[in-house]
Design an enzyme around this catalytic site. Structure first.
Site, PDB file in Angstrom:
ATOM      1  N   ASP A   1      43.970  60.694  70.749  1.00 15.78           N
ATOM      2  CA  ASP A   1      44.622  59.405  70.989  1.00 15.78           C
ATOM      3  C   ASP A   1      45.417  59.474  69.197  1.00 15.78           C
ATOM      4  OD1 ASP A   1      46.869  56.868  70.980  1.00 15.78           O
ATOM      5  OD2 ASP A   1      44.909  55.815  70.190  1.00 15.78           O
TER       6      ASP A   1
ATOM      7  N   ASP B   1      43.895  48.840  71.729  1.00 19.39           N
ATOM      8  CA  ASP B   1      42.735  49.017  70.573  1.00 19.39           C
ATOM      9  C   ASP B   1      43.176  47.375  70.232  1.00 19.39           C
ATOM     10  OD1 ASP B   1      40.902  49.527  68.533  1.00 19.39           O
ATOM     11  OD2 ASP B   1      42.047  50.809  67.626  1.00 19.39           O
TER      12      ASP B   1
ATOM     13  N   GLY C   1      50.544  50.495  71.520  1.00 16.92           N
ATOM     14  CA  GLY C   1      51.107  49.287  71.223  1.00 16.92           C
ATOM     15  C   GLY C   1      50.882  47.835  72.657  1.00 16.92           C
TER      16      GLY C   1
ATOM     17  N   HIS D   1      51.716  48.762  66.870  1.00 18.08           N
ATOM     18  CA  HIS D   1      51.002  49.140  66.903  1.00 18.08           C
ATOM     19  C   HIS D   1      50.171  47.477  66.319  1.00 18.08           C
ATOM     20  CE1 HIS D   1      51.469  53.302  67.722  1.00 18.08           C
ATOM     21  NE2 HIS D   1      50.016  52.979  69.134  1.00 18.08           N
ATOM     22  N   GLY D   2      48.664  46.959  66.378  1.00 14.08           N
ATOM     23  CA  GLY D   2      47.855  46.345  65.712  1.00 14.08           C
ATOM     24  C   GLY D   2      48.370  44.919  66.070  1.00 14.08           C
TER      25      GLY D   2
HETATM   26  P1  13P Z   1      47.118  48.015  70.583  1.00  7.93           P
HETATM   27  O1  13P Z   1      47.139  47.835  68.182  1.00  7.93           O
HETATM   28  O2  13P Z   1      48.335  46.975  70.310  1.00  7.93           O
HETATM   29  O3  13P Z   1      46.269  48.033  70.766  1.00  7.93           O
HETATM   30  O4  13P Z   1      48.212  49.655  70.414  1.00  7.93           O
HETATM   31  C1  13P Z   1      46.624  50.642  70.734  1.00  7.93           C
HETATM   32  C2  13P Z   1      47.465  52.014  70.816  1.00  7.93           C
HETATM   33  O5  13P Z   1      48.396  51.661  71.578  1.00  7.93           O
HETATM   34  C3  13P Z   1      46.412  53.197  70.530  1.00  7.93           C
HETATM   35  O6  13P Z   1      46.570  53.902  70.788  1.00  7.93           O
HETATM   36  O1  G3H Z   2      46.901  53.493  67.705  1.00  6.77           O
HETATM   37  C1  G3H Z   2      46.458  53.793  66.922  1.00  6.77           C
HETATM   38  C2  G3H Z   2      45.090  52.869  67.174  1.00  6.77           C
HETATM   39  O2  G3H Z   2      44.693  51.523  67.355  1.00  6.77           O
HETATM   40  C3  G3H Z   2      44.343  53.736  67.006  1.00  6.77           C
HETATM   41  O3  G3H Z   2      44.317  52.740  65.120  1.00  6.77           O
HETATM   42  O4  G3H Z   2      44.211  54.816  63.503  1.00  6.77           O
HETATM   43  O5  G3H Z   2      42.469  53.361  62.395  1.00  6.77           O
HETATM   44  O6  G3H Z   2      41.908  53.741  64.630  1.00  6.77           O
HETATM   45  P1  G3H Z   2      42.924  53.881  63.823  1.00  6.77           P
HETATM   46 ZN    ZN Z   3      49.476  54.292  70.130  1.00  6.72          ZN
END
Ligand code: 13P
Ligand code: G3H
Ligand code: ZN
Length: 305
Positions: free
Chosen positions: A80, A253, A209, A178-179
């Site tokens: 990812d 995530d 996201g 994200h987040g």
């Molecule tokens: P979330 O933060 O919405 O779970 O998105 C995760 C994501 O896009 C990882 O690539």
């Molecule tokens: O898109 C991002 C994911 O939530 C991964 O997050 O880089 O903190 O592992 P991270």
């Molecule tokens: Zn992502």
């Protein structure tokens, strides 16, 4: 069984459903992902960010995920948000079935250049490539329409980008972020833009996201001490719409982090005599599994294994 990401996503595209791509960092998260997928007879994508690989070690986390892929459902192993070319090469060599090259912060031409390079590297080894065009940032991040238009994926540019790079799937920007802090008001996405992109881009589309920011998990985590805002994510109704309009891979995530956090906090607070790590992490795993199962059902990949 370990299955190419490309075949999992092409099948989803033909069947008009999406496959969940869940981020893992450790054994319990991978177990939750795989157990949920097996129970619902769903294909699944297990993905690791560069941060996850740094935390767990590439060999460790790959070994855990590879064992998970020996299950009776199709499992893909994906990098990812790949940005580091050395790490991308290592993931290709060790056995990932797909990698993402995230050139979204680069100028358009630079994004094309790096994506093309990674596609050449990956395709030589039969590994497929997800690329990204547009900034994954929430609608509320922009004060003006022109700012938003500049950040979100342009349908014509997306078609040109795919043609020029030869990537196998495309992450698009339509208002998710994200987040945990996604939407403060009702969740809203640019569905017309998605419709246009889907008309012009023939490869599977990816939504990043996309967590729901599950209310129950948020409440449990907060009840037992987490300091988190009451944010909103992509709810089930909205998720069903984006899947209908052509999204075939959905990344999650934050919802897993939230479920993990809720589970651990609850046990620590309610059972102060517990100090066995298995008794602390076990309930967190069950919460994550529940969240993953719910998402799989909404994405429509149940019984598609
Ligand atoms: P979330 O933060 O919405 O779970 O998105 C995760 C994501 O896009 C990882 O690539
Ligand atoms: O898109 C991002 C994911 O939530 C991964 O997050 O880089 O903190 O592992 P991270
Ligand atoms: Zn992502």
């Amino acid at each position: 069984m370990l299955t190419s990401t490309k075949s999992i996503l092409n099948k989803a595209q033909k069947g008009n459903y999406a496959v969940g791509a869940f981020n893992t960092n450790n054994l319990e998260i991978t177990q939750a992902i795989i157990e949920a997928a097996v129970e619902l007879k769903s294909p699944v994508i297990i993905q690791t960010s560069e941060g996850a690989i740094k935390y767990a070690g590439l060999e460790y986390i790959y070994a855990i995920n590879r064992i998970a892929s020996l299950s009776p459902v199709p499992v893909a192993i994906h990098l990812d948000h790949g940005k580091d070319l050395d790490l991308i090469k290592k993931c290709i060599d060790i056995g990932y079935t797909s990698i993402m090259i995230d050139g979204s912060s680069l100028e358009y031409k630079e994004n094309i250049k790096i994506t093309k390079k990674v596609v050449a590297l990956a395709h030589k080894k039969g590994v497929s490539v997800e690329a990204e065009l547009g900034a994954i940032a929430g609608i509320e991040d922009f004060v003006s329409v022109s700012q938003k238009d500049a950040a979100f994926t342009d349908p014509d540019q997306a078609a040109e980008f795919v043609k020029k790079t030869g990537c196998d799937s495309l992450a698009i920007a339509i208002g998710t972020s994200h987040g945990i802090n996604k939407f403060t008001k009702e969740p809203k996405l640019e569905l017309e833009r998605l419709k246009e992109i889907n008309k012009k881009v023939k490869i599977p589309l990816v939504l990043h996201g996309a967590s729901e920011v599950d209310k129950r998990m948020l409440n449990i985590a907060k009840k037992y001490g987490a300091k988190l805002k009451n944010a909103k994510g992509v709810n089930d109704a909205l998720m069903k719409k984006v899947v209908k309009l052509g999204v075939n891979k959905v990344n999650t995530d934050t919802d897993l982090r939230l479920a993990f956090d809720a589970g651990v906090r609850e046990i620590i607070k309610t059972k102060p005599d517990v100090f066995d790590p298995r008794k602390i992490l076990g309930p967190a795993k069950e919460y994550m599994k529940q969240i993953i199962k719910e998402r799989i059902i909404v994405l429509g990949s149940r019984n598609k294994a």
